[in-house]
Enzyme design. Sequence first.
Site, PDB file in Angstrom:
ATOM      1  N   ASN A 187      25.174   0.200 -12.499  1.00  0.00           N
ATOM      2  CA  ASN A 187      23.616   0.184 -12.408  1.00  0.00           C
ATOM      3  C   ASN A 187      23.483   1.730 -12.562  1.00  0.00           C
ATOM      4  OD1 ASN A 187      21.109   0.171 -11.689  1.00  0.00           O
ATOM      5  ND2 ASN A 187      21.290  -0.563  -9.332  1.00  0.00           N
TER       6      ASN A 187
ATOM      7  N   LYS B 160      20.694   3.201 -12.386  1.00  0.00           N
ATOM      8  CA  LYS B 160      19.473   3.471 -11.966  1.00  0.00           C
ATOM      9  C   LYS B 160      18.545   4.515 -12.879  1.00  0.00           C
ATOM     10  CE  LYS B 160      21.556   2.698  -7.566  1.00  0.00           C
ATOM     11  NZ  LYS B 160      21.649   2.659  -6.131  1.00  0.00           N
TER      12      LYS B 160
ATOM     13  N   HIS C 220      17.201  -5.981  -6.472  1.00  0.00           N
ATOM     14  CA  HIS C 220      17.851  -4.854  -6.078  1.00  0.00           C
ATOM     15  C   HIS C 220      17.121  -4.389  -4.889  1.00  0.00           C
ATOM     16  CE1 HIS C 220      19.469  -0.866  -5.521  1.00  0.00           C
ATOM     17  NE2 HIS C 220      20.759  -1.292  -6.113  1.00  0.00           N
TER      18      HIS C 220
ATOM     19  N   GLU D 230      16.275  -1.510  -3.753  1.00  0.00           N
ATOM     20  CA  GLU D 230      15.325  -0.383  -4.104  1.00  0.00           C
ATOM     21  C   GLU D 230      14.064  -1.021  -4.774  1.00  0.00           C
ATOM     22  OE1 GLU D 230      17.981   2.081  -6.441  1.00  0.00           O
ATOM     23  OE2 GLU D 230      19.300   2.406  -4.663  1.00  0.00           O
TER      24      GLU D 230
ATOM     25  N   GLU E  39      24.623  -6.463  -1.190  1.00  0.00           N
ATOM     26  CA  GLU E  39      24.687  -5.047  -1.106  1.00  0.00           C
ATOM     27  C   GLU E  39      24.092  -4.559   0.225  1.00  0.00           C
ATOM     28  OE1 GLU E  39      24.866  -2.874  -5.472  1.00  0.00           O
ATOM     29  OE2 GLU E  39      22.772  -3.354  -4.698  1.00  0.00           O
TER      30      GLU E  39
ATOM     31  N   GLY F 298      24.704   4.280  -1.916  1.00  0.00           N
ATOM     32  CA  GLY F 298      24.420   5.642  -2.083  1.00  0.00           C
ATOM     33  C   GLY F 298      24.535   6.585  -1.023  1.00  0.00           C
TER      34      GLY F 298
ATOM     35  N   SER G 144      28.320   2.060  -2.325  1.00  0.00           N
ATOM     36  CA  SER G 144      29.388   3.226  -2.454  1.00  0.00           C
ATOM     37  C   SER G 144      30.644   2.754  -3.009  1.00  0.00           C
ATOM     38  CB  SER G 144      29.481   3.552  -0.992  1.00  0.00           C
ATOM     39  OG  SER G 144      28.315   4.382  -0.652  1.00  0.00           O
TER      40      SER G 144
HETATM   41  P1  PGA Z   1      25.848   2.912  -5.130  1.00  0.00           P
HETATM   42  O1  PGA Z   1      24.732   1.900  -5.693  1.00  0.00           O
HETATM   43  O2  PGA Z   1      27.321   2.375  -6.021  1.00  0.00           O
HETATM   44  O3  PGA Z   1      25.757   4.535  -5.671  1.00  0.00           O
HETATM   45  O4  PGA Z   1      25.923   2.980  -3.719  1.00  0.00           O
HETATM   46  C1  PGA Z   1      25.154   0.711  -5.867  1.00  0.00           C
HETATM   47  C2  PGA Z   1      23.711  -0.085  -6.195  1.00  0.00           C
HETATM   48  O5  PGA Z   1      22.682   0.132  -5.416  1.00  0.00           O
HETATM   49  O6  PGA Z   1      23.862  -1.026  -7.047  1.00  0.00           O
END
Ligand code: PGA
Length: 260
Positions: A15, A17, A99, A101, A171, A177, A214
């Site tokens: 992903n 982003k 997601h 976000e 998640e 992140g 992460s």
């Molecule tokens: P990250 O993001 O691996 O940077 O923690 C995962 C995600 O939001 O799908």
Amino acid sequence: MANHANNRPRLIVGNWKMNGSLAANAALLDALAQAPAAGCARVVCPPFPYLAQAATLLAGSEVALGAQNCGHAAAGAYTGEVAAPMLAELGCRYVIVGHSERRAMFGDDDARVAAKTALAFEHGLTPILCVGETLAQYEAGQATAVIDGQLDAVLGTLDAGRIDRLVIAYEPIWAIGTGRSASAEQVDAALERIAAAVARHAASARPQLLYGGSVTAATAQWLAPLARVDGVLVGGASLQAEAFLAIEQAFAAAGQTARG
Ligand code: PGA
């Protein structure tokens, strides 16, 4: 030993982003397209404007294309939105829905996530449904209730065949992140509860279950042997070919060991 959903190849999903540029994407996609197949399904989800570039650069490769979101309607007066049939036309096979976000910053509530999931299926895309709790919810012992609520809102709208073809990514928001991954025990317990929630809707369905938050080459070493983990949704580490491919390698190696 491992009981991965219906013996489908494990899924390594990147992903990106809101990251990328034409030049950076070309280097990353070329590296991913040229890397030898490792027995996993490799998926990249670039931002919308780069989907056509990615489709061209990935043509003929084993790497599948996905999008990070889709609109909650198939067409119409929704300025700034991108519809599921457009993604299918551009060569996407997957789309991330729900997601955290999007849920936190763009008003994607459960009803909207359910609508997006249905549209994805109608247009031949495999939805990757994200669920997960905040740190406060986790610490208050509410994780199961939160995740069950997110799942019930979508699974209740799908028939058993679609539930079986769904991909569900756990998640925990506190792990996204932050560099703070969930532990093996936390991942295993959460995926067990998700499987139980799925079974309440469709006893025979075996959607693929991913972990995200992460994920790095290092965490993949202990994630990959977990029998309930059918793959990973990778954010930050998916922006570097070497890191993304190392994660895939960890899963490929564990898969071979586990399944003989
Ligand atoms: P990250 O993001 O691996 O940077 O923690 C995962 C995600 O939001 O799908």
